[in-house]
Design a protein around this motif. Sequence first.
Motif, PDB file in Angstrom:
ATOM      1  N   GLU A 350       0.825  -1.212   0.000  1.00 59.47           N
ATOM      2  CA  GLU A 350       0.000   0.000   0.000  1.00 59.47           C
ATOM      3  C   GLU A 350       0.857   1.259   0.000  1.00 59.47           C
ATOM      4  OE1 GLU A 350      -3.881  -1.526   2.521  1.00 59.47           O
ATOM      5  OE2 GLU A 350      -1.989  -1.222   3.582  1.00 59.47           O
ATOM      6  N   LEU A 351       1.967   1.236   0.709  1.00 55.70           N
ATOM      7  CA  LEU A 351       2.874   2.382   0.706  1.00 55.70           C
ATOM      8  C   LEU A 351       3.475   2.599  -0.685  1.00 55.70           C
ATOM      9  CD1 LEU A 351       4.776   1.919   4.106  1.00 55.70           C
ATOM     10  CD2 LEU A 351       3.241   3.794   3.497  1.00 55.70           C
ATOM     11  N   TYR A 352       3.851   1.502  -1.332  1.00 54.62           N
ATOM     12  CA  TYR A 352       4.406   1.617  -2.675  1.00 54.62           C
ATOM     13  C   TYR A 352       3.372   2.187  -3.637  1.00 54.62           C
ATOM     14  CZ  TYR A 352       5.973   0.182  -7.296  1.00 54.62           C
ATOM     15  OH  TYR A 352       6.320   0.166  -8.633  1.00 54.62           O
ATOM     16  N   LEU A 353       2.156   1.682  -3.546  1.00 47.98           N
ATOM     17  CA  LEU A 353       1.086   2.179  -4.417  1.00 47.98           C
ATOM     18  C   LEU A 353       0.799   3.652  -4.135  1.00 47.98           C
ATOM     19  CD1 LEU A 353      -1.245   1.554  -6.450  1.00 47.98           C
ATOM     20  CD2 LEU A 353      -2.647   0.979  -4.448  1.00 47.98           C
ATOM     21  N   LEU A 354       0.740   4.033  -2.866  1.00 43.21           N
ATOM     22  CA  LEU A 354       0.453   5.410  -2.502  1.00 43.21           C
ATOM     23  C   LEU A 354       1.571   6.339  -2.967  1.00 43.21           C
ATOM     24  CD1 LEU A 354      -1.333   7.440  -0.930  1.00 43.21           C
ATOM     25  CD2 LEU A 354       0.013   6.889   1.113  1.00 43.21           C
ATOM     26  N   ALA A 355       2.840   5.951  -2.724  1.00 42.58           N
ATOM     27  CA  ALA A 355       3.968   6.798  -3.123  1.00 42.58           C
ATOM     28  C   ALA A 355       4.006   6.975  -4.639  1.00 42.58           C
ATOM     29  CB  ALA A 355       5.271   6.177  -2.626  1.00 42.58           C
ATOM     30  N   ALA A 440      14.930  18.368   8.974  1.00 45.33           N
ATOM     31  CA  ALA A 440      15.060  18.484   7.523  1.00 45.33           C
ATOM     32  C   ALA A 440      13.822  17.959   6.818  1.00 45.33           C
ATOM     33  CB  ALA A 440      16.297  17.725   7.055  1.00 45.33           C
ATOM     34  N   CYS A 441      13.348  18.716   5.830  1.00 42.22           N
ATOM     35  CA  CYS A 441      12.225  18.305   4.982  1.00 42.22           C
ATOM     36  C   CYS A 441      12.798  17.755   3.680  1.00 42.22           C
ATOM     37  CB  CYS A 441      11.316  19.506   4.702  1.00 42.22           C
ATOM     38  SG  CYS A 441       9.910  19.149   3.612  1.00 42.22           S
ATOM     39  N   PRO A 442      12.273  16.629   3.176  1.00 43.15           N
ATOM     40  CA  PRO A 442      12.807  16.060   1.931  1.00 43.15           C
ATOM     41  C   PRO A 442      12.794  17.090   0.793  1.00 43.15           C
ATOM     42  CG  PRO A 442      11.247  14.558   2.949  1.00 43.15           C
ATOM     43  CD  PRO A 442      11.162  15.833   3.719  1.00 43.15           C
ATOM     44  N   ASN A 443      13.834  17.067  -0.033  1.00 47.48           N
ATOM     45  CA  ASN A 443      13.962  18.063  -1.103  1.00 47.48           C
ATOM     46  C   ASN A 443      12.813  17.980  -2.100  1.00 47.48           C
ATOM     47  OD1 ASN A 443      16.296  19.416  -0.296  1.00 47.48           O
ATOM     48  ND2 ASN A 443      17.619  17.827  -1.165  1.00 47.48           N
ATOM     49  N   LEU A 544      16.369   9.054  10.418  1.00 51.10           N
ATOM     50  CA  LEU A 544      16.899   8.431   9.192  1.00 51.10           C
ATOM     51  C   LEU A 544      16.779   6.919   9.291  1.00 51.10           C
ATOM     52  CD1 LEU A 544      18.441   8.700   6.496  1.00 51.10           C
ATOM     53  CD2 LEU A 544      20.569   8.523   7.821  1.00 51.10           C
ATOM     54  N   HIS A 545      17.084   6.361  10.454  1.00 53.23           N
ATOM     55  CA  HIS A 545      16.975   4.908  10.642  1.00 53.23           C
ATOM     56  C   HIS A 545      15.535   4.450  10.452  1.00 53.23           C
ATOM     57  CE1 HIS A 545      17.702   0.926  12.124  1.00 53.23           C
ATOM     58  NE2 HIS A 545      16.949   1.099  13.202  1.00 53.23           N
ATOM     59  N   PHE A 546      14.586   5.225  10.960  1.00 52.80           N
ATOM     60  CA  PHE A 546      13.176   4.850  10.827  1.00 52.80           C
ATOM     61  C   PHE A 546      12.751   4.837   9.363  1.00 52.80           C
ATOM     62  CE2 PHE A 546       8.805   6.330  10.249  1.00 52.80           C
ATOM     63  CZ  PHE A 546       8.099   5.331  10.917  1.00 52.80           C
ATOM     64  N   TRP A 547      13.004   5.930   8.641  1.00 57.95           N
ATOM     65  CA  TRP A 547      12.528   6.023   7.260  1.00 57.95           C
ATOM     66  C   TRP A 547      13.301   5.086   6.339  1.00 57.95           C
ATOM     67  CZ3 TRP A 547       7.936   7.586   6.482  1.00 57.95           C
ATOM     68  CH2 TRP A 547       7.366   8.580   7.285  1.00 57.95           C
ATOM     69  N   ASN A 548      14.558   4.785   6.651  1.00 61.04           N
ATOM     70  CA  ASN A 548      15.291   3.782   5.874  1.00 61.04           C
ATOM     71  C   ASN A 548      14.639   2.420   6.033  1.00 61.04           C
ATOM     72  OD1 ASN A 548      17.164   5.543   4.839  1.00 61.04           O
ATOM     73  ND2 ASN A 548      18.778   5.044   6.324  1.00 61.04           N
ATOM     74  N   ASP A 549      14.149   2.119   7.248  1.00 64.93           N
ATOM     75  CA  ASP A 549      13.476   0.849   7.477  1.00 64.93           C
ATOM     76  C   ASP A 549      12.169   0.777   6.703  1.00 64.93           C
ATOM     77  OD1 ASP A 549      13.823  -1.569   9.386  1.00 64.93           O
ATOM     78  OD2 ASP A 549      11.710  -1.052   9.633  1.00 64.93           O
ATOM     79  N   VAL A 550      11.443   1.892   6.644  1.00 60.52           N
ATOM     80  CA  VAL A 550      10.199   1.930   5.876  1.00 60.52           C
ATOM     81  C   VAL A 550      10.495   1.764   4.384  1.00 60.52           C
ATOM     82  CG1 VAL A 550       8.229   3.366   5.214  1.00 60.52           C
ATOM     83  CG2 VAL A 550       9.023   3.352   7.587  1.00 60.52           C
ATOM     84  N   GLU A 551      11.485   2.506   3.887  1.00 59.82           N
ATOM     85  CA  GLU A 551      11.817   2.430   2.461  1.00 59.82           C
ATOM     86  C   GLU A 551      12.346   1.050   2.072  1.00 59.82           C
ATOM     87  OE1 GLU A 551      14.460   5.604   1.474  1.00 59.82           O
ATOM     88  OE2 GLU A 551      13.150   7.151   2.290  1.00 59.82           O
ATOM     89  N   THR A 563      11.986   6.010  -5.568  1.00 60.65           N
ATOM     90  CA  THR A 563      12.643   7.045  -6.380  1.00 60.65           C
ATOM     91  C   THR A 563      12.883   8.342  -5.615  1.00 60.65           C
ATOM     92  OG1 THR A 563      10.479   7.730  -7.208  1.00 60.65           O
ATOM     93  CG2 THR A 563      11.710   6.128  -8.521  1.00 60.65           C
ATOM     94  N   VAL A 564      12.234   8.523  -4.479  1.00 61.47           N
ATOM     95  CA  VAL A 564      12.456   9.710  -3.657  1.00 61.47           C
ATOM     96  C   VAL A 564      12.855   9.261  -2.254  1.00 61.47           C
ATOM     97  CG1 VAL A 564      10.872  11.204  -4.933  1.00 61.47           C
ATOM     98  CG2 VAL A 564      10.010   9.849  -3.004  1.00 61.47           C
ATOM     99  N   SER A 565      13.521  10.123  -1.538  1.00 60.00           N
ATOM    100  CA  SER A 565      13.915   9.836  -0.170  1.00 60.00           C
ATOM    101  C   SER A 565      12.936  10.533   0.777  1.00 60.00           C
ATOM    102  CB  SER A 565      15.347  10.325   0.092  1.00 60.00           C
ATOM    103  OG  SER A 565      15.715  10.094   1.427  1.00 60.00           O
ATOM    104  N   LEU A 566      12.351   9.766   1.703  1.00 62.50           N
ATOM    105  CA  LEU A 566      11.375  10.333   2.627  1.00 62.50           C
ATOM    106  C   LEU A 566      12.033  11.114   3.766  1.00 62.50           C
ATOM    107  CD1 LEU A 566       8.850   7.343   2.840  1.00 62.50           C
ATOM    108  CD2 LEU A 566       8.764   9.363   1.367  1.00 62.50           C
TER     109      LEU A 566
END
Length: 845
Positions: A350-355, A440-443, A544-551, A563-566
């Motif tokens: 679902e995350l992949y589809l949403l992103a 930091a907000c993703p670019n 960073l550790h959290f969002w890397n785990d999600v990605e 394709t983008v970094s959260l």
Amino acid sequence: MTTLEQKVLKHIEGYCKINAIEIDAETILADLHEFLERVNAPDDLSAFFQLIVLITRVNNVSTEVANFIQKMLCLAPYIYNAFHAHQMVVNDLSINKEFYRNTYRKGWCHERPFYVLLICSWKYKVDYHSCALLAAFIKQYFDTLDSLTDPEFATKTTSREEEACSNFRLMMELGDKTFDASRVHILNSHLDSPESIAANLDSIFAGKYSKLNIYPTSHVRVLRHFFRNSWCPAISRTRGHGDKDRGPKRYGDPVTDPIVGTDDGLSAILPQDNMIPDSEGLDEDDFYPSQSFVMANADMSEKRDRTALLDVAINFNPMVKHRTEIDVTSRVRRSHNIGMQNTQLLMPAELYLLAKKLLVYGRRGSTRETAIILWTMLILSKSVSEVKNLCVFRDLSSKKQGLYIDPSGNGWWCFPLSHSTGPRLNQIGLRKTVEDVFTACPNFLVKLITIHMGARLVGNLIEDVAVEKIESKLAQKLAKISDNSGGGRLSLKRLTNFVCNYINSTNVIDPIYIDFSYAVNMYTTRVARSYSSVRDQKRCEQLLHFWNDVEKGISVYSGNPLTVSLFELRYWQQDEQYLGSTFTPTQATIQQLIIHLSLQTKALFPTPQHRLEDILAYHNAFVAYIAWMLLFGTGYRAAWNPLPTLALFLPSFNLMGISDKDDSDFTHSRIVAIPSVLTAQLVEYRRHLGCLRGLLRLLMPQLCSELDNIIDVDRQVLSYDNLQASAWYTKIRNSRSQHGPFFFFQKQKSGIVTRSLSPSQLISVLKEKNSIPANAGRHWLKSSLLDQGVDPELINFQMGHWQAGEVPIGNYSALSHIEAINELVPILDKLFREVGWQPLKSVLS
């Protein structure tokens, strides 16, 4: 010796000579001084004769009571007879007037309240019960004088001694019609126990004597505390909003926070206002068990009209009610123990589809705002209404809650981190904390926002449209995405709660980092945030550790990286900054504290002759060192009488039982790991107490009897059943009158006494440069465990910060205590080595 005192002494000597009483002048002077010191008489003996009149007045009613009072006041019979049988006349009229005066001077009520109570006895009711009550009061006064004069129990303006004496004096006066000892059966005789008198005073509050027009007053309330010796420190705490809301609390709407992980609208009921932590760093919410009330299926979006009738449904079937309670409880437990398969958690598919869909929306001008809102909700854990309140700004002099775009074009989420209170001015050596958090907000998201705003450089993040319209539009978009995919149902609630649910199910990072970063005040971190002090760089690394785990989960599902970094690792400041608790001491401060306490202990080594004063001073310093070590090593709250019994200490397992935040059912008792240094120190302290009782056996037999029970407690408690053990522990934990292994010796009016260890006593042994809050050890331990990257579940296990359904010692818990202890002890040992805690050998042992 004053002129009047010389006259008094001469008068007594003359009486003894006339009546052939063989007492030398030195003995007379000693007996007189003992009496004067006992009643705290002024140096000029003003109103001295009223003490003689008191005994005479009571003697006219009951000789037995009069003799009892005379004995309690240490008034030798021949001294009383000298003034009762013969009047003393002084030539100096002014001195004579002072000797026979019947009023008290200005300031006496504060300085010598008991003396005022005695010399004003001519105003009191004269009957047997009143005189007996006076005698019982005098006996209880001397029995509890240590508590009455203890500054720990005093209010801001009066001591408990002044409060008790003043209220009793005013209540006993003839003009007081609200209380009459002859009509109220408070006591049968002056020999009644204080507990029975207090129990009879309770009957006034129960309305037993309302027919006699005798009602509870402040005088009676104070006397209940006096006869029970149940004084507590006078602590005044206020809630956050002061005088803004003076409305009756029973009409206030409850404040709730959603229980993340449930799909049926369960909410936890919380106090309306935040409690203000005290100056020692103890959040009042953290001193009581967590609020476990739950509101089911409640719509809190609109404020209820208080004039409208409530829709009440009452189920009279007890079995149905019981099943409902069990069902709600099980749902709360499931919400706190969710797994990766929980339907409320967005799956990688679902995350992949949403992103993928949001990236497409971002390329179109008509759907770009939708993409911005949904990305922001996902990353910041915000609802639609919260996102609508965010602003974009470019000037740091006018900070707002939202997105700051710096001159280089980088975006930073800015949220305030407010503190309800700060340390006192005399508390130094604590970590400096910042008030605003920049993340930091993703670019890619910054680029979407700047393109969408166009020429409008600052202002609201989204256009000024009604929240309901935005929610309706977003719900339609998410429903369309779900229908096209044929997968799970995407929703705004699942999007907003994704981060919380993910952390709850994986424990990948501690939720406090999300709380601090994006001002997500989850009720699960409501108390823990008061004790957490984290480095800003550590916070960013954890994000960073959290969002890397999600990605990573998304990449494993799709086979390709996102394709983008959260989240992108950027630090707002390169210098070391801290967020959170304002009561956490620095590493250098703790090292100075340890050095000061150890040197203070070594400097008070007793002499080879073992003088009593040296032994007691050394014991006090030794206890202070160990108590501070205990607070730092266990996360013990700054409570009275910590570790009330050595039966809770199990050195072979490096663990200890703690009940510093609890109710009558011990629902928040916990087991904690203790460092090896603390284990060795407590073993040594047990030997120290054994040697101490041997040295003091003849001088303080009662204390040594108590030490026998403390040291040999293991054999005692093993014979208790559940009811006996529960009653015993309820009585001793956090007790101010029955001390445990940790106690201080103090010199009081009645001699040398022992006092239970209190937070203020711990502070008093520190020098000004080391004056940290008594609860600093708890703040340090929580923050240090976070810095070491300890699993959040183990941190909550050690600190006692768990919610309903997470009790690690519950019958349904799958947590292994031994495994948890074994994992925590090496970490605690490392933390202790870094600051320099070392076990001290007792000179007495």
